[in-house]
Design a protein around this motif. Sequence first.
Motif, mmCIF file in Angstrom:
data_model
loop_
_atom_site.group_PDB
_atom_site.id
_atom_site.type_symbol
_atom_site.label_atom_id
_atom_site.label_comp_id
_atom_site.label_asym_id
_atom_site.label_seq_id
_atom_site.Cartn_x
_atom_site.Cartn_y
_atom_site.Cartn_z
ATOM 1 N N TYR A 104 0.812 -1.213 0.000
ATOM 2 C CA TYR A 104 0.000 0.000 0.000
ATOM 3 C C TYR A 104 0.852 1.273 0.000
ATOM 4 N N TYR A 215 -10.532 -1.978 -2.636
ATOM 5 C CA TYR A 215 -10.423 -0.919 -1.632
ATOM 6 C C TYR A 215 -11.742 -0.641 -0.919
ATOM 7 N N ASP A 218 -12.071 -2.692 2.068
ATOM 8 C CA ASP A 218 -11.246 -2.209 3.177
ATOM 9 C C ASP A 218 -11.991 -1.181 4.014
ATOM 10 N N ALA A 299 -6.070 4.701 -1.965
ATOM 11 C CA ALA A 299 -5.078 3.773 -1.409
ATOM 12 C C ALA A 299 -4.695 4.154 0.018
ATOM 13 N N GLY A 303 -5.714 1.589 2.888
ATOM 14 C CA GLY A 303 -4.578 1.011 3.604
ATOM 15 C C GLY A 303 -4.586 1.357 5.078
ATOM 16 N N GLU A 361 0.542 -9.685 -3.393
ATOM 17 C CA GLU A 361 -0.772 -9.058 -3.561
ATOM 18 C C GLU A 361 -1.750 -10.029 -4.219
#
Length: 443
Positions: A104, A215, A218, A299, A303, A361
């Motif tokens: 990240y 993402y 996340d 990101a 992250g 990844e």
Amino acid sequence: MTNDSSSSYLRRLGVWDGAAIVIGGVIGAGIFRTPATVAERTASGLPLLSLWAIGGLLTLAGVLCYAELGARRPQAGGIYIYLREAFGPLPAFLFGWTMALINYPGSVAAVATTFADYACRAVSLPNVWVKPVAVGAIAFIAGVNFFGIRAGAWMQNLFTLLKVAAIVMLLVVGLVLAHGHFGNVFAVDTTHEVPSGAWIGALLPVLFTYGGFHYLNDMAGEVRDPQRTLPRALALGMIGVVVCYVLVNIAYLVGLGHAGLAASKAPAADLMSHIFGPSGATIMAVGIACSTFGYCSIAIAGGARVLQTMGADGMFFRSVGHIDSRWRAPQVALAVLGVWAIVLTLSGSFGQLLNYTTVGEWLGHAFGIATLFWYRRQFANQPSPFRVPLYPLLPFVFVCTVLGVIVATAIDTPGDAGMSLVIIACGLPVYALWRYWQGRRAA
């Protein structure tokens, strides 16, 4: 996490916010450059467009799997959460070790540098300004996200609109040039020979350009009505990306031809130059700068949520797991990720780090999707708000595709793939020492 706690996230993201995160996380600088690489490995426009369509369908299969996983576990942390529940803390830690601490921030440093490069070109600043502008961009993005997901979403929505505007601009230019040139889409390129099996090598950059759709998972802890919103946002955003990518490649083929696309170093700028002359490259530089800036915003936000979840789990420093009670933002995690990305930017080491963590990844994606089989078996009698269609075919196809990408990457760059495995393996003693230290503290 419950929403009424002062130490939890607030669910403020709607469908369009989520779709913007998906679009912004996928569309970075790749679509403005990668089609030239794909053209080098194909013989005409038809197989080139087929590869972009196939890559989009494969990625959409993975997105649907992530939609079910996100609906089942709508918490911040994404793959880290799924791995922890299905396979235990060690695989989750190794994923977090590889991604949140290396991949990240490395990707943020790389893309922030790309943003700064294009931004400096657009305003005619010398190259000496690239690193200061990149550092300033990272600091600014992290600072905005200090004030919560709503502030970050406003910024992200704006830059998603700007990057879509850059895509639309390419499409309009392609349509203007289309008169009498649609035959370029199907014309066979006789300027170079394409070896048999080259389509596999051409599919790799396509799949990499489609990456970044995870993402939103996340940040699932901040999505409103996640059981309904996550699947809709993921599907809407990814379908939009696939349509944009295929249409942009048609515009490249119409404007440049297959041979011209294969020979181009900057196809987007070359296409713009057909209409606007030398200033076309400047216009495209602004568009790419907006696109890369938007990616950095996502990101950093995504992250930081993974880091915060690791801290809250005791898999990283507890202070990193703190969520600010006023802004409901992981401010410590944002600061850690931002500072580390700035260090990588100044050192210039991010490029090699990214190469080293590519296999890690994709392994994370493979094992992340594989947890769906565990959830289906473990909670067979529990209804899910969203279920992947054609199960188990779609997750099986996606996992096999990802494993194929890993094998092809290892064959293509064995040194980088080997270093990726070494980095993952280095997490084993770190995990053992961390657990030992945590045990000592508890005692």
